[in-house]
Design a protein around this motif. Structure first.
Motif, PDB file in Angstrom:
ATOM      1  N   CYS A  68       0.830  -1.211   0.000  1.00  0.00           N
ATOM      2  CA  CYS A  68       0.000   0.000   0.000  1.00  0.00           C
ATOM      3  C   CYS A  68       0.865   1.262   0.000  1.00  0.00           C
ATOM      4  N   LYS A  69       1.996   1.212   0.688  1.00  0.00           N
ATOM      5  CA  LYS A  69       2.897   2.365   0.721  1.00  0.00           C
ATOM      6  C   LYS A  69       3.487   2.636  -0.658  1.00  0.00           C
ATOM      7  N   VAL A  70       3.857   1.571  -1.350  1.00  0.00           N
ATOM      8  CA  VAL A  70       4.392   1.718  -2.717  1.00  0.00           C
ATOM      9  C   VAL A  70       3.311   2.277  -3.640  1.00  0.00           C
ATOM     10  N   PHE A  71       2.096   1.751  -3.498  1.00  0.00           N
ATOM     11  CA  PHE A  71       0.973   2.220  -4.312  1.00  0.00           C
ATOM     12  C   PHE A  71       0.743   3.710  -4.104  1.00  0.00           C
ATOM     13  N   VAL A  72       0.740   4.160  -2.859  1.00  0.00           N
ATOM     14  CA  VAL A  72       0.486   5.570  -2.551  1.00  0.00           C
ATOM     15  C   VAL A  72       1.567   6.471  -3.140  1.00  0.00           C
TER      16      VAL A  72
END
Length: 205
Positions: A68-72
């Motif tokens: 999720c951090k990479v996606f954001v």
């Protein structure tokens, strides 16, 4: 700068999602399908980003997933986004600069002048794509350097015959770009002004 000073300017893009998405986000990972749905892009596009290294993926329980951090980090920095659960289709500030070709300060004043709806995602401000394009449609001609023949006729109050007469007499600089023939607006304005000041028509010159 301590962590509190930094994070107070961070806007969680997931905060407005419904309960279903909140449960998914709580796992810390998104599948390719979830990433596609959440971003508004196709699954194939997400796979292409993974293949190119733009989006770093992992394998968990035999599934390809994205943190999720990479996606954001990826999503919030995009120049242009589509309509998605995270918000309406939008431009980043950089995207608006690319759209208008103008400098940062001008773009911010432009966004306030109309005004263009905006929201924050991560640390970036994003601007309503459709509203931004509608606003720019009212202003672009004022700042355009090169225009098409149709744009000259429609926007500058001259006939197609007068326009091509100016071109034939080499009064207007011409260039070819992306399959289009473009004309220097400054030259057209100068020629129109000269003709008005001298009471000349095409047939008299």
């Amino acid at each position: 700068m301590n962590k509190e000073e930094y994070t107070k300017h961070y806007y969680d893009p997931f905060s407005q999602l419904d309960q279903r998405w909140q449960k998914i986000i709580a796992t810390g990972y998104l599948t390719v399908s979830q990433s596609a749905e959440l971003s508004g892009f196709s699954r194939q596009h997400i796979y292409n980003l993974i293949s190119s290294g733009t989006l770093k993926s992992e394998t968990k329980n035999n599934k390809l997933v994205i943190s999720c951090k990479v996606f954001v980090r990826w999503f919030t920095s995009l120049s242009i986004t589509h309509d998605s659960p995270l918000g309406y289709a939008s431009y980043s500030l950089k995207g608006l600069i690319n759209l208008t070709g103008m400098e940062r300060c001008w773009v911010l004043k432009f966004a306030d002048r109309y005004p263009i709806p905006s929201f924050y995602s991560g640390v970036f401000r994003r601007f309503h794509k459709q509203k931004a394009e509608e606003a720019w449609s009212h202003e672009w001609f004022r700042y355009a350097k090169w225009i098409t023949a149709d744009e000259a006729v429609q926007k500058m109050g001259i006939s197609i015959f007068d326009f091509y007469s100016m071109v034939a007499m080499h009064c207007i600089a011409v260039k070819h770009s992306d399959g289009k023939t473009l004309y220097l607006k400054r030259d057209i304005e100068k020629e129109i002004k000269w003709r008005k000041n001298h009471g000349k028509s095409i047939n008299q010159i």
